[in-house]
Design an enzyme around this catalytic site. Structure first.
Site, PDB file in Angstrom:
ATOM      1  CD  GLU A   1       1.105  -8.676   1.950  1.00 40.30           C
ATOM      2  OE1 GLU A   1       0.635  -9.136   2.801  1.00 40.30           O
ATOM      3  OE2 GLU A   1       0.679  -7.982   1.012  1.00 40.30           O
TER       4      GLU A   1
ATOM      5  CB  CYS B   1      -0.900   0.007   1.255  1.00 40.71           C
ATOM      6  SG  CYS B   1      -1.776  -1.706   1.312  1.00 40.71           S
TER       7      CYS B   1
ATOM      8  NE  ARG C   1      -7.059  -3.972   1.858  1.00 39.93           N
ATOM      9  CZ  ARG C   1      -7.946  -4.770   1.977  1.00 39.93           C
ATOM     10  NH1 ARG C   1      -9.106  -4.413   1.674  1.00 39.93           N
ATOM     11  NH2 ARG C   1      -7.490  -6.187   2.464  1.00 39.93           N
TER      12      ARG C   1
END
Length: 496
Positions: free
Chosen positions: A73, A2, A47
Site C-alpha cells: 500500500e 497481493c 490480488r
C-alpha cells in the site's frame, strides 16, 4: 496487498515457470489473478482487493507501455497524484508506485510512503524492481544464468532454484542495466530531541498520524489486540478515528481460555468501545495447525513458531470479518521492549536497536506477513512508519533504556498516560506465545512431536543441528515443503 512474480530473461521469459510460481502464492490474492508478458519480462499478480476495487486489477498499465505488479500500500498516493507529471488512469494507490518507478526524478522512489514490493516492466527490456526501506513487504529473488526471478515468498520458486534464493534488500532498486542500488536509507538521522515534554508530544502526534494513514481502505478493517501496550495503543488511536470507518473498529484476540492476553484484550476493547472478537483454542488445535504454520512463515525458529501459532489462528478468525488489520509490530525494536535489552550496555543499545529494526524483514515482519496472507488478510504496521522510525532514532538512548527493575518502554507509556486503564498501560510485557497461553501448551506437548528420547545428533539435511527436540520437529515440517532454501535466510534469535 497481493502476491507478485516476475521472470526476467533477455533470451525470452519462461511463462510456464512464472505460472507455476504464481500458483504457489495464490493464497496471497484470492480476489483476482493477472499475467502479462512485457518484452523480456513475464509478470504475475495475485490480488487482494483493498483500494479501487473496480479498477485496480494488475498488471497495471501506463500510457507509455509500462506494466506494474505491486504488493503493498502507498499511503500518500493522493498527494503524489497532485504533483506527478502524468495523468493517472485509476484510483489505485499502486499507480503511484508505477509513476515513481518510471519517473525521471531520482528521488521519486524515496517519496513513496508505505509498504511495498513491486516490479515495473517495459517492452524495450527496461525493468525496475524495488522494496520499501523497512522491508515490511517481502521480496525474494534468484539470479540464475541470464534469468532473474522475483517472488513474494520463498515457496514460489522451483526446487532447483531454492538453493539460490536471496532476500531482496529493503530500500533498494534493481534494473538489468544499472544493477542493484539503494534509493533510501532506513534511518535518515536528525538532531537529538532533548526536551522530554516535546518528545512526549511528538510521540503522540506522530504515532496518531501513522495509524490514521493506515486506516486508508475501501474495505472493513480492524486491529490485532493482545492487551499489551503496543496493540492497545494502536487500538486507542484507531478508536479516535472510528467515524471514518463507519463508526466501528473491530478488534481481534486469540489464546487459550483464561490466558492473560485474552483477558487483557477483552478489558481494552470494552474500555475503548470496540467490536471485539475472540478465537479460543486448545492444545489439540495448536498441534493440528503446526505444519501449516511452519510452512506459512517459512521458518523453523522455535520462538517465531510459538508466536506465529496464535497469530495464525487469530488471522484465520479475523479474515472472516475484515480484510485489513493493524498490528503493534516494531515497537519493541524501536523502544527497547525485549527482556534481553536489559543486559545491553547503554553505550551499545542504540546500535542494537538500529540493527534490530533493520533485521525485522527477515524475522517478525516475515511472520506477520505470512500468517495474515495465508488467510487473504492484509496487516499494516504503524510503528514502522517512516516518521515514527525517524523520531525514535532521535530520542536520547537513556530515555529508552529498560531499567533493570522497572518496566520497558516507559517513555511510550508516559506519552499516552490517560489513554488506557493504568493496569493495561503499565502491564509488563509478555511474548505473544506466552501471553496467549500457546507456549505453555507447546511445552507440554513437545514430546509428542519428537518422542524419540535419543533425538540428539539427528539432523535434517541442509539445515543446522537442532538445539532442541522442538526445533527438530519444526525442521522436519519445514523440510517437507521448503527443502533447499539457504539456512542464512532462516535467522535464529532469542526473542520473537
Amino acid at each position: 496487498m497481493c502476491g507478485i512474480v516476475a521472470v526476467h530473461d533477455p533470451t525470452g521469459p519462461d511463462s510456464a515457470l512464472g505460472e507455476r510460481m504464481l500458483d504457489r502464492i495464490g493464497h496471497r490474492g484470492p480476489d483476482g489473478r493477472g499475467t502479462r508478458t512485457v518484452g523480456p519480462t513475464w509478470l504475475g499478480h495475485a490480488r487482494l482487493s483493498i483500494v479501487d476495487l473496480d479498477h485496480g486489477a494488475q498488471p497495471l498499465p501506463s500510457d507509455d507501455g509500462h506494466w506494474a505488479v505491486v504488493n503493498g500500500e502507498i499511503y500518500n498516493h493522493a498527494r503524489l497524484r497532485e504533483v506527478a507529471p502524468r495523468d493517472f488512469r485509476t484510483d489505485s494507490d499502486s499507480e503511484a508506485a508505477l509513476s515513481a518507478a518510471i519517473s525521471d526524478d531520482p528521488d521519486a522512489l524515496g517519496d513513496l510512503r508505505g509498504m511495498y514490493a513491486f516490479a515495473v516492466a517495459h517492452v524495450d527490456g527496461d525493468l525496475v524492481v524495488a522494496r520499501d526501506p523497512v522491508g515490511v513487504k517481502p521480496l525474494y529473488w534468484v539470479r540464475t544464468g541470464p534469468a532473474t526471478l522475483f517472488a513474494s515468498e520463498m515457496r514460489a520458486f522451483d526446487a532447483v532454484h531454492r538453493p539460490l534464493v536471496e532476500s531482496f534488500p529493503p530500500g533498494h532498486r534493481w534494473s538489468p542495466t544499472t544493477g542493484l542500488a539503494r534509493f533510501r536509507e532506513l534511518h535518515v538521522g536528525g538532531r537529538e530531541i532533548k526536551d522530554r515534554d516535546l518528545a512526549l508530544r511528538l510521540l503522540r502526534t506522530t504515532l496518531e498520524t501513522a495509524v490514521h494513514r493506515r486506516m486508508m481502505a475501501d474495505v472493513p478493517l480492524g486491529v490485532f489486540l493482545s492487551g499489551g501496550l503496543d496493540s492497545s495503543l494502536v487500538a486507542a488511536l484507531m478508536a479516535r478515528h472510528a467515524d471514518e470507518v463507519g463508526g466501528t473498529v473491530h478488534s481481534f484476540a486469540a489464546g487459550t481460555a483464561g490466558s492473560s492476553d485474552v483477558v487483557a484484550a477483552r478489558r481494552v476493547a470494552e474500555h475503548l468501545g470496540l467490536e471485539h472478537h475472540e478465537r479460543l483454542y486448545d492444545a489439540d488445535e495448536v498441534l493440528a495447525v503446526l505444519p501449516d504454520v511452519v510452512r506459512s512463515i517459512e521458518s523453523y525458529e522455535p520462538s517465531l513458531v510459538r508466536s506465529a501459532v496464535p497469530n495464525y489462528l487469530l488471522a484465520q478468525e479475523t479474515a472472516r470479518t475484515v480484510k485489513v488489520v493493524l498490528t503493534g509490530e516494531g515497537a519493541d525494536e524501536l523502544f527497547a521492549g525485549y527482556s534481553h535489552h536489559r543486559d545491553v550496555a547503554e553505550a551499545d543499545l542504540r546500535q542494537e536497536l538500529l540493527d534490530s529494526v533493520s533485521g525485522l524483514h527477515n524475522l517478525n515482519l516475515q511472520r506477520c506477513d505470512r500468517v495474515t496472507m495465508a488467510h487473504g488478510l492484509e496487516a499494516r504496521v504503524p510503528f514502522l512508519d517512516r516518521d515514527v522510525v525517524d523520531l525514535a532514532a532521535r530520542l536520547p538512548i537513556s530515555w529508552r533504556v529498560p531499567h533493570r527493575h522497572g518496566l520497558e518502554k516507559a517513555l511510550l507509556r508516559e506519552a499516552f498516560a490517560g489513554w488506557l486503564p493504568d493496569d493495561v498501560l503499565w502491564r509488563p510485557k509478555e511474548q505473544f506465545g506466552e501471553g496467549s497461553g500457546t507456549a505453555e501448551v507447546m511445552a507440554r506437548r513437545v514430546a509428542d512431536l519428537v518422542p524419540d528420547p535419543d533425538w540428539a545428533g539427528e539432523r535434517v539435511a541442509g539445515l543446522p543441528a537442532p538445539r532442541s527436540r522442538e526445533e527438530l520437529a519444526y525442521q522436519r515440517m519445514f523440510a517437507e515443503g521448503l527443502a533447499g532454501v539457504p539456512a542464512a535466510l532462516l535467522g535464529r534469535f532469542a526473542d520473537a
